[in-house]
Design an enzyme around this catalytic site. Structure first.
Site, PDB file in Angstrom:
ATOM      1  CG  ASP A  60      -3.703  -2.795   7.805  1.00  7.34           C
ATOM      2  OD1 ASP A  60      -3.360  -1.741   7.234  1.00  7.34           O
ATOM      3  OD2 ASP A  60      -4.884  -3.030   8.110  1.00  7.34           O
TER       4      ASP A  60
ATOM      5  CB  ILE B 265      -7.732  -2.682   6.623  1.00  9.24           C
ATOM      6  CG1 ILE B 265      -8.812  -1.599   6.512  1.00  9.24           C
ATOM      7  CG2 ILE B 265      -6.998  -2.849   5.307  1.00  9.24           C
ATOM      8  CD1 ILE B 265      -8.250  -0.221   6.172  1.00  9.24           C
TER       9      ILE B 265
ATOM     10  CE1 TYR C 134      -2.205   2.766   3.369  1.00 10.50           C
ATOM     11  CE2 TYR C 134      -3.125   3.019   1.173  1.00 10.50           C
ATOM     12  CZ  TYR C 134      -3.009   3.464   2.483  1.00 10.50           C
ATOM     13  OH  TYR C 134      -3.675   4.575   2.896  1.00 10.50           O
TER      14      TYR C 134
ATOM     15  CE  LYS D 255      -9.458   0.969   2.339  1.00  6.57           C
ATOM     16  NZ  LYS D 255      -9.443   1.927   1.248  1.00  6.57           N
TER      17      LYS D 255
END
Lengths: 449, 495
Positions: free
Chosen positions: B238, B240, B153, B279
């Site tokens: 992470d 997410i 990312y 998300k």
């Protein structure tokens, strides 16, 4: 490999305790200070009018609960959340839920700018495009510090100051605070000598000073900074080529609007960009509107670079779009905000007068204040020893015997001992009366000895 | 003192003046183009379609419906305004108890009920952006290193490094084994860092992966947990995208592994999870970031730091109510997975017709497209950027070039598919198909592409010179609401 078979799954892994960062293990978060110890005592035995009338009364929390009814009745009538979604071409729920633009909702910024102007009686204008949103003034102050200073640099801060600054300005930034000592001989106003002295102290220790940060009106003094002092401050910052940050979080809590001079008023009439560019204002809705839970802070800067950088940094601490949406509606209702500001001031003034007179009757004087959610009480005459220990002993007595949690001046870095900050806006009138009664009784008992 | 008198103005800090905010990157060209010419079904059907924004718009109407049916979850409705006072003053950094419980519950459900989360370990932050930065502040000192598998990312460069001073070193993954992360690769990167006298404090990875859309298999995750325990370094995962796993697939959370590895093999004090509702639920505006750590000290420290980025109590209240509604949560998670799977199939089958394959993936809001065959020079990132500009200017799609994710091989592009309605997706596919059939290989139209490259360079110069004030908010603020279309956003968000 290499690990004993019977290792326990706990943090008692003494052979190999994993390291956290220096920031994590430092105590610069400040929570070991007496400021917070009183909170713990309160949490363990909180006062309640009916269920626990002899409990600890929380007078260490600068919250504004005196004007909630105004907000509630507004919401009941207007429902600024649901009714606005999708109506009159306004963005719908979907757009709001997706909105994470760090510029912030334009309507909200416009509403904030207009609210800030109203508070200052139109004596200064605010450009919505210079408003950067952060999750509370806590984040705003930290963020500005990251932008204005490098680790080990210093900000000069007049004492006494808000205890949270120790954490907000220093903890993760690595920036230092060098105090500008103020005392009661001139009502704790900032003098040019004190400024120079603080600056020199830093220079002598080879510390680079990057700015001055003041709270106006002051926490914990509950008093506005005089216009002349502000002008001197700005001059000083120009001469030393440093920044000036004014945290005006209590600007809407000044009892008489005319007594407040915002640094914005002074900057407005200046043309020289190099002067303006060093001035930054912090604001929040936590005190004036009593909405600390909503996490609405702003940075207003006259410096384009600071605005741009602050905006980018605000990515770490944006205001919930749901909250922006609701408050945009509320704060752009000028009829409501005008009425709110006026009535709020009036109620705070009356509270202040109640407590100050009540204390006077008990033989206790306060600094003459004109703003904020607290008074600055002088108990120096009660101290056996005018030392930090003496003050903390007295504080402990007040906490344990009177069951009042107030904030000792040393937690605010006051260089004179015996001063205490007492909050009055976070309780009902009845509770305030009870607190005053306890103080009267305490003072009576002392007289007898 | 002399250095302070720069141009007569008080200068700013090093952090303020370096470019670790990441916005000077040329990767914003795509955004700028989109902003000037955004697609709209009726008003601008030839505009650029935004496929660079990893947002989940597929299930928002379910959430909106719930809110309408549950007025008590709002402090603004007549039914809910009675809670206003208590909520408005609530700024306790522990967060509302009901909120923590609801989040812990939701996280468990999103992982198929295979793990439970302790509400006492739930810490708030300003979105996952805030969470990732905060966890770095807790775990690492300036100059320390965190390893990150690439491609990763793009905003990690800012979130992990900017204000923390932490350094990130990529662990490269390769198309030759489908970009899978191997423990060997991590070991190698760790060793190399140590040899350069760097202090590695941990490994951070996104699982499911952004930009790949793939998930780590259980064994690899277990071995990673064993590895960090052996080296006594931290592991931050992470998660997410945990709730964006397509229907029928199983996500293995590191929380599951912690429960399933022998206790002597895992030091739980090293394991930390980052989460968010941006998300899975499509609520990036609400700024709900979560740090979940098995380390008591980290929970305590992160909680204190959360003062800098608490979730609005108004939002906490609403979500506490919504996420403890079991019926709604089940419906939501199931529908979300189902719609994402369908959307993914729709897009990838359309791409296939154009001869474009994607990395096989089973999660996320995007695909990792293989466009290597369209490059002028398969070994050149310049070619990748050229192709990217052609895609923006000729195909009129804003996709993200692999190099912006620090991919080491040119030719891969991330395309998002969940931030638009079906019609827009099909419009995008038609454009891709048309482009591919006209331009079989870029090199065959080299004169065209040279002109395109030249004009792109000219455009780049202009942008750099003119200091454009970007009006990303324009469409949104003009009140143009279009049901399935993205309104412009500021560049450096969770893309």
């Amino acid at each position: 490999m290499g690990l004993p078979l019977m290792m326990e799954r706990s943090s008692n892994n003494n052979n190999n305790v994993v390291e956290l960062s220096r920031v994590a293990v430092s105590d610069t978060h400040g929570e070991d200070s007496p400021y917070f110890a009183g909170w713990k005592a309160y949490d363990e035995n909180p006062y309640d009018e009916s269920h626990n009338p002899s409990g600890v009364i929380q007078m260490g929390l600068a919250e504004n609960q005196v004007s909630f009814d105004l907000l509630e009745s507004y919401l009941e009538k207007k429902n600024p959340e649901g009714s606005m979604w999708g109506s009159k071409g306004a963005p719908g729920f979907r757009e709001n839920a997706l909105f994470q633009d760090y510029h912030g909702l334009k309507t909200f910024r416009q509403a904030m700018a207009s609210f800030m102007e109203q508070i200052r009686g139109g004596k200064a204008r605010f450009d919505p495009d210079r408003i950067v949103l952060t999750a509370g003034a806590t984040a705003a102050n930290e963020l500005l510090t990251f932008i204005l200073a490098d680790p080990n640099d210093a900000l000069l801060v007049p004492t006494p100051y808000y205890p949270g600054f120790d954490r907000d300005l220093r903890w993760r930034t690595g920036v230092r605070i060098v105090p500008i000592h103020c005392d009661s001989s001139n009502h704790f106003q900032i003098t040019p000598e004190a400024l120079e002295s603080a600056y020199q102290t830093a220079r002598d220790a080879n510390i680079r000073v990057r700015g001055v940060l003041i709270t106006n009106p002051s926490n914990p003094l509950g008093a506005t900074v005089q216009k002349k002092v502000l002008e001197n401050l700005l001059d000083f910052c120009v001469r030393k080529n440093i920044h000036l940050v004014a945290d005006e979080i209590y600007s809407g809590s000044v009892f008489h609007a005319s007594e407040f001079t915002s640094v914005a008023e002074i900057v407005e009439i200046i043309d020289d960009v190099t002067v303006k560019e060093r001035v930054h204002i912090v604001y929040s809705l936590s005190k004036d509107l009593g909405l600390p839970g909503f996490r609405v802070g702003t940075i207003y800067s006259y410096n384009d670079n600071v605005v741009r950088t602050a905006r980018r940094m605000s990515s770490f601490t944006l205001v919930s779009s749901q909250t922006q949406h609701m408050l945009a509606a509320m704060l752009s209702d000028e009829e409501f905000t005008e009425k709110y500001i006026r009535i709020n001031r009036e109620r705070l003034r009356r509270r202040y007068e109640t407590i100050v007179e009540g204390l006077k009757k008990a033989g206790i004087e306060c600094l003459k204040g004109n703003a904020g959610l607290f008074c600055w009480m002088n108990l120096g005459f009660l101290l056996d020893k005018k030392t930090k220990e003496g003050e903390l002993e007295l504080w402990d007595v007040i906490l344990k015997e009177l069951k009042l949690n107030i904030s000792p001046g040393t937690s605010c870095h006051c260089s004179e001992f015996g001063w205490f900050r007492v909050c009055f806006a976070n309780m009902s009138e009845k509770t305030l009366e009870i607190a005053l009664t306890r103080i009267h009784e305490f003072m009576d008992r002392r007289k007898r000895f | 003192m002399g250095s302070l008198k720069k141009n007569g103005g008080a200068i700013l800090s090093r952090i303020a003046t370096n470019d670790h905010h990441g916005e000077n990157s040329e990767y914003f060209d795509g955004w700028k183009s989109y902003d000037k010419d955004p697609f709209h079904h009726s008003r601008n059907p030839c505009g650029i379609i935004q496929m660079g924004l990893a947002e989940n718009q597929l299930c928002l109407e379910l959430i909106e419906g719930w809110i309408k049916d549950n007025p008590k979850a709002s402090i603004c409705t007549p039914e809910g305004v009675g809670q206003f006072g208590d909520i408005a003053i609530f700024q306790d950094y522990h967060g509302l108890k009901e909120f923590r419980q609801a989040i812990a519950h939701f996280m468990g459900k999103a992982r198929g009920g295979r793990v439970t989360f302790d509400p006492e370990r739930i810490v708030m932050s300003g979105g996952a952006t805030g969470a990732n930065e905060t966890i770095m502040f807790c775990l690492a000192d300036p100059g320390d290193v965190f390893l990150v598998p690439s491609p990763y990312y793009a905003a990690f460069d800012r979130d992990l490094r900017w204000r923390t001073g932490v350094e990130i070193i990529p662990v490269h993954c390769y198309s030759s084994n489908s970009f899978k992360l191997t423990v060997e690769a991590v070991e190698w990167a760790y060793k190399k860092a140590q040899e350069s006298n760097k202090k590695v404090k941990g490994l951070i990875l996104t699982n499911p992966s952004n930009p790949l859309g793939t998930m780590l298999d259980k064994d690899t995750l277990k071995n990673l947990v064993r590895f960090v325990t052996r080296k006594n370094i931290h592991l931050v995962v992470d998660e997410i995208y945990a709730g964006t796993v397509f229907a029928g697939e199983n996500f293995v959370s590191v929380a599951e592994v912690v429960n399933n590895v022998d206790s002597y093999e895992v030091n739980v004090d090293l394991i930390h999870i980052v989460y968010s509702l941006s998300k899975d639920m499509g609520l990036p505006g609400f700024r709900v970031g979560i740090i979940y750590s098995y380390n008591d000290l980290v929970v305590s420290c992160a909680r204190k730091m959360s003062s800098f980025g608490l979730v609005s109590s108004q939002t906490q209240l609403m979500l506490a109510s919504m996420l403890s509604d079991d019926r709604f949560v089940e419906i939501f998670l199931t529908e979300n997975s189902r719609r994402l799977k369908i959307r993914h199939e729709d897009y990838t089958s359309g791409l296939k017709k154009a001869g474009i394959t994607c990395l096989t993936s089973n999660a996320g809001l995007f695909v990792w497209m293989d466009l290597r065959h369209l490059l002028r020079d398969r070994n050149s990132f310049e070619s990748e950027i050229e192709l990217w500009h052609i895609i923006i200017d000729k195909v009129k799609l804003n996709v993200s070039p692999g190099s912006s994710f620090h991919c080491t091989e040119p030719g891969w592009f991330r395309a998002c598919f969940a931030n638009m309605d079906d019609d827009t997706l099909h419009a995008a596919l038609r454009r891709i198909q048309a482009f591919v059939s006209k331009n079989h290989k870029i090199v065959e139209n080299s004169s065209d592409s040279d002109q395109i490259v030249q004009s792109n360079n000219v455009k780049k110069q202009k942008w750099k010179q003119s200091n454009l004030r970007l009006s990303f908010r324009r469409l949104y603020e003009d009140g143009l609401s279009s049901p399935g279309i993205m309104s412009p956003r500021s560049p450096l968000l969770r893309t």
